[in-house]
Design a protein around this motif. Structure first.
Motif, mmCIF file in Angstrom:
data_model
loop_
_atom_site.group_PDB
_atom_site.id
_atom_site.type_symbol
_atom_site.label_atom_id
_atom_site.label_comp_id
_atom_site.label_asym_id
_atom_site.label_seq_id
_atom_site.Cartn_x
_atom_site.Cartn_y
_atom_site.Cartn_z
ATOM 1 N N ASN A 121 38.182 51.073 42.863
ATOM 2 C CA ASN A 121 37.388 51.528 41.726
ATOM 3 C C ASN A 121 37.281 50.371 40.742
ATOM 4 O O ASN A 121 38.216 50.053 40.033
ATOM 5 C CB ASN A 121 38.035 52.749 41.069
ATOM 6 N N PHE A 122 36.124 49.755 40.726
ATOM 7 C CA PHE A 122 35.874 48.567 39.913
ATOM 8 C C PHE A 122 35.024 48.990 38.721
ATOM 9 O O PHE A 122 33.801 48.987 38.793
ATOM 10 C CB PHE A 122 35.166 47.519 40.779
ATOM 11 N N ASP A 123 35.694 49.396 37.661
ATOM 12 C CA ASP A 123 35.028 49.850 36.436
ATOM 13 C C ASP A 123 34.003 50.952 36.722
ATOM 14 O O ASP A 123 32.879 50.919 36.239
ATOM 15 C CB ASP A 123 34.375 48.663 35.713
ATOM 16 N N GLY A 124 34.425 51.924 37.524
ATOM 17 C CA GLY A 124 33.566 53.052 37.836
ATOM 18 C C GLY A 124 32.643 52.828 39.021
ATOM 19 O O GLY A 124 31.956 53.750 39.454
ATOM 20 N N HIS A 125 32.621 51.643 39.563
ATOM 21 C CA HIS A 125 31.806 51.324 40.739
ATOM 22 C C HIS A 125 32.759 51.144 41.921
ATOM 23 O O HIS A 125 33.665 50.319 41.861
ATOM 24 C CB HIS A 125 30.998 50.041 40.492
ATOM 25 N N ILE A 126 32.564 51.919 42.970
ATOM 26 C CA ILE A 126 33.458 51.839 44.132
ATOM 27 C C ILE A 126 33.054 50.669 45.024
ATOM 28 O O ILE A 126 31.915 50.581 45.485
ATOM 29 C CB ILE A 126 33.448 53.160 44.949
ATOM 30 N N LEU A 127 34.016 49.776 45.221
ATOM 31 C CA LEU A 127 33.815 48.643 46.121
ATOM 32 C C LEU A 127 34.562 48.886 47.419
ATOM 33 O O LEU A 127 35.682 49.405 47.413
ATOM 34 C CB LEU A 127 34.352 47.353 45.483
ATOM 35 N N LYS A 128 33.971 48.499 48.500
ATOM 36 C CA LYS A 128 34.634 48.515 49.801
ATOM 37 C C LYS A 128 35.299 47.150 49.948
ATOM 38 O O LYS A 128 34.623 46.138 50.118
ATOM 39 C CB LYS A 128 33.627 48.737 50.938
ATOM 40 N N THR A 129 36.608 47.130 49.843
ATOM 41 C CA THR A 129 37.343 45.872 49.791
ATOM 42 C C THR A 129 38.064 45.607 51.099
ATOM 43 O O THR A 129 38.620 46.507 51.711
ATOM 44 C CB THR A 129 38.349 45.900 48.616
ATOM 45 N N VAL A 130 38.035 44.354 51.500
ATOM 46 C CA VAL A 130 38.726 43.896 52.707
ATOM 47 C C VAL A 130 39.832 42.954 52.262
ATOM 48 O O VAL A 130 39.599 42.007 51.505
ATOM 49 C CB VAL A 130 37.745 43.156 53.651
ATOM 50 N N ARG A 131 41.052 43.215 52.705
ATOM 51 C CA ARG A 131 42.167 42.322 52.437
ATOM 52 C C ARG A 131 42.360 41.460 53.679
ATOM 53 O O ARG A 131 42.441 41.964 54.798
ATOM 54 C CB ARG A 131 43.443 43.105 52.129
ATOM 55 N N MET A 132 42.399 40.138 53.456
ATOM 56 C CA MET A 132 42.505 39.206 54.574
ATOM 57 C C MET A 132 43.730 38.321 54.393
ATOM 58 O O MET A 132 44.183 38.115 53.273
ATOM 59 C CB MET A 132 41.223 38.356 54.655
ATOM 60 N N SER A 133 44.231 37.801 55.490
ATOM 61 C CA SER A 133 45.428 36.973 55.470
ATOM 62 C C SER A 133 45.228 35.740 56.353
ATOM 63 O O SER A 133 44.646 35.815 57.432
ATOM 64 C CB SER A 133 46.617 37.771 55.998
ATOM 65 N N LEU A 134 45.747 34.624 55.852
ATOM 66 C CA LEU A 134 45.781 33.378 56.618
ATOM 67 C C LEU A 134 47.230 33.059 56.881
ATOM 68 O O LEU A 134 48.018 32.874 55.941
ATOM 69 C CB LEU A 134 45.113 32.250 55.824
#
Length: 160
Positions: A143-156
Protein backbone atom coordinates in the motif's frame (compact mmCIF):
# COMPACT_ATOMS: atom_id res chain seq x y z
CA UNK A 1 32.84 8.14 -15.00
CA UNK A 2 33.62 8.56 -11.33
CA UNK A 3 31.70 6.98 -8.44
CA UNK A 4 32.03 8.28 -4.91
CA UNK A 5 30.10 8.89 -1.73
CA UNK A 6 27.59 11.66 -2.21
CA UNK A 7 28.62 15.03 -0.82
CA UNK A 8 26.12 17.44 0.74
CA UNK A 9 26.81 19.82 -2.14
CA UNK A 10 25.44 17.17 -4.57
CA UNK A 11 22.06 16.78 -2.86
CA UNK A 12 20.25 19.15 -5.24
CA UNK A 13 21.52 17.19 -8.25
CA UNK A 14 20.42 13.90 -6.66
CA UNK A 15 16.99 15.36 -5.88
CA UNK A 16 16.64 16.42 -9.52
CA UNK A 17 17.62 12.97 -10.81
CA UNK A 18 15.16 11.33 -8.40
CA UNK A 19 12.34 13.51 -9.69
CA UNK A 20 13.18 13.02 -13.37
CA UNK A 21 13.71 9.27 -13.10
CA UNK A 22 10.69 8.63 -10.88
CA UNK A 23 8.33 10.41 -13.26
CA UNK A 24 9.94 8.65 -16.23
CA UNK A 25 9.96 5.19 -14.63
CA UNK A 26 6.54 5.19 -13.00
CA UNK A 27 4.47 7.04 -15.62
CA UNK A 28 1.36 4.89 -16.09
CA UNK A 29 2.23 2.77 -13.04
CA UNK A 30 1.91 5.17 -10.10
CA UNK A 31 -0.43 8.20 -10.33
CA UNK A 32 1.42 11.52 -10.67
CA UNK A 33 0.02 12.92 -7.42
CA UNK A 34 1.27 9.86 -5.48
CA UNK A 35 4.70 10.15 -7.12
CA UNK A 36 4.91 13.86 -6.38
CA UNK A 37 3.93 13.40 -2.73
CA UNK A 38 6.44 10.57 -2.28
CA UNK A 39 9.26 12.55 -3.88
CA UNK A 40 8.58 15.55 -1.65
CA UNK A 41 8.81 13.30 1.40
CA UNK A 42 11.63 10.90 0.47
CA UNK A 43 13.85 13.13 -1.64
CA UNK A 44 13.70 16.54 -0.01
CA UNK A 45 17.06 18.03 0.94
CA UNK A 46 16.73 17.32 4.68
CA UNK A 47 15.88 13.66 4.12
CA UNK A 48 18.69 13.22 1.61
CA UNK A 49 21.17 14.70 4.05
CA UNK A 50 19.93 12.33 6.76
CA UNK A 51 20.21 9.35 4.38
CA UNK A 52 23.75 10.42 3.50
CA UNK A 53 24.70 10.59 7.18
CA UNK A 54 23.15 7.21 8.04
CA UNK A 55 23.77 4.95 5.06
CA UNK A 56 26.05 4.41 2.05
CA UNK A 57 24.90 6.81 -0.67
CA UNK A 58 26.91 6.83 -3.89
CA UNK A 59 26.78 9.08 -6.95
CA UNK A 60 27.97 8.46 -10.49
CA UNK A 61 29.45 11.53 -12.17
CA UNK A 62 30.54 12.22 -15.71
CA UNK A 63 32.41 15.48 -16.35
CA UNK A 64 31.61 16.55 -12.76
CA UNK A 65 27.86 16.20 -13.35
CA UNK A 66 25.85 13.76 -11.19
CA UNK A 67 23.97 11.43 -13.53
CA UNK A 68 22.90 8.69 -11.14
CA UNK A 69 22.86 7.48 -7.56
CA UNK A 70 22.53 4.38 -5.42
CA UNK A 71 21.58 4.20 -1.75
CA UNK A 72 22.29 1.01 0.18
CA UNK A 73 21.56 0.04 3.76
CA UNK A 74 24.45 -0.53 6.10
CA UNK A 75 25.61 -4.14 6.13
CA UNK A 76 23.51 -6.16 8.57
CA UNK A 77 24.90 -8.66 11.09
CA UNK A 78 23.86 -11.51 8.76
CA UNK A 79 25.97 -10.03 5.95
CA UNK A 80 23.07 -8.75 3.85
CA UNK A 81 22.36 -5.27 2.48
CA UNK A 82 19.27 -3.66 1.01
CA UNK A 83 19.49 -1.59 -2.13
CA UNK A 84 17.06 1.17 -1.19
CA UNK A 85 17.37 3.11 -4.44
CA UNK A 86 19.26 3.21 -7.69
CA UNK A 87 18.21 5.83 -10.21
CA UNK A 88 19.77 7.42 -13.26
CA UNK A 89 18.99 10.50 -15.28
CA UNK A 90 16.63 9.14 -17.98
CA UNK A 91 18.85 10.46 -20.80
CA UNK A 92 21.81 8.52 -19.44
CA UNK A 93 20.33 5.07 -18.90
CA UNK A 94 21.76 1.99 -20.65
CA UNK A 95 25.27 3.46 -20.56
CA UNK A 96 26.67 1.34 -17.73
CA UNK A 97 26.10 3.83 -14.90
CA UNK A 98 23.60 1.64 -13.05
CA UNK A 99 25.85 -1.41 -13.34
CA UNK A 100 28.82 0.60 -12.12
CA UNK A 101 26.88 1.94 -9.12
CA UNK A 102 25.68 -1.55 -8.16
CA UNK A 103 29.16 -3.04 -8.54
CA UNK A 104 30.79 -0.20 -6.60
CA UNK A 105 28.33 -0.56 -3.71
CA UNK A 106 28.84 -4.32 -3.60
CA UNK A 107 32.61 -3.91 -3.63
CA UNK A 108 32.53 -1.32 -0.84
CA UNK A 109 30.06 -3.21 1.38
CA UNK A 110 31.07 -6.80 0.51
CA UNK A 111 27.64 -8.28 1.34
CA UNK A 112 26.60 -11.92 1.19
CA UNK A 113 23.29 -10.95 -0.43
CA UNK A 114 21.81 -7.76 -1.86
CA UNK A 115 18.04 -7.40 -1.66
CA UNK A 116 15.91 -4.97 -3.65
CA UNK A 117 12.19 -4.36 -4.02
CA UNK A 118 10.88 -3.34 -7.43
CA UNK A 119 7.37 -2.66 -8.70
CA UNK A 120 6.35 -5.57 -10.93
CA UNK A 121 5.30 -3.25 -13.79
CA UNK A 122 8.70 -1.52 -13.70
CA UNK A 123 9.96 -3.55 -16.63
CA UNK A 124 13.21 -1.57 -16.99
CA UNK A 125 14.06 -2.09 -13.33
CA UNK A 126 13.17 -5.78 -13.21
CA UNK A 127 15.09 -6.44 -16.42
CA UNK A 128 18.16 -4.63 -15.06
CA UNK A 129 18.17 -6.69 -11.86
CA UNK A 130 17.58 -9.97 -13.70
CA UNK A 131 20.54 -9.24 -16.01
CA UNK A 132 22.68 -8.65 -12.92
CA UNK A 133 21.77 -12.07 -11.49
CA UNK A 134 19.01 -11.14 -9.05
CA UNK A 135 16.31 -13.76 -8.47
CA UNK A 136 12.73 -13.25 -7.28
CA UNK A 137 12.33 -14.37 -3.66
CA UNK A 138 8.88 -12.94 -2.88
CA UNK A 139 5.96 -11.00 -4.32
CA UNK A 140 3.47 -8.95 -2.33
CA UNK A 141 1.01 -6.08 -2.46
CA UNK A 142 2.34 -2.83 -1.03
CA UNK A 143 0.00 0.00 0.00
CA UNK A 144 1.88 3.00 -1.36
CA UNK A 145 -0.02 6.03 -0.07
CA UNK A 146 -3.36 4.46 -0.93
CA UNK A 147 -2.17 3.05 -4.26
CA UNK A 148 -1.59 -0.71 -4.28
CA UNK A 149 1.68 -1.72 -5.89
CA UNK A 150 2.54 -5.24 -6.93
CA UNK A 151 6.03 -5.53 -5.49
CA UNK A 152 8.70 -8.08 -6.29
CA UNK A 153 11.49 -8.72 -3.79
CA UNK A 154 14.69 -9.87 -5.46
CA UNK A 155 18.00 -11.15 -4.13
CA UNK A 156 21.54 -11.30 -5.48
CA UNK A 157 23.66 -14.04 -3.91
CA UNK A 158 27.30 -12.95 -3.70
CA UNK A 159 28.59 -15.86 -1.59
CA UNK A 160 29.40 -18.16 -4.51
Amino acid sequence: MKISLMKPSEIKEVKNIAELSWHDTYEGIIPVEVRTKFLSQAYNEDVLLMRLERSPFYVAKVNDQVLGFANFSNKKENGDVELAAIYLHPAHQKQGLGSALLEFGCKQLNPDHVFVEVESDNIKGKSFYEKKGFNVVDTFDDNFDGHILKTVRMSLNLTT
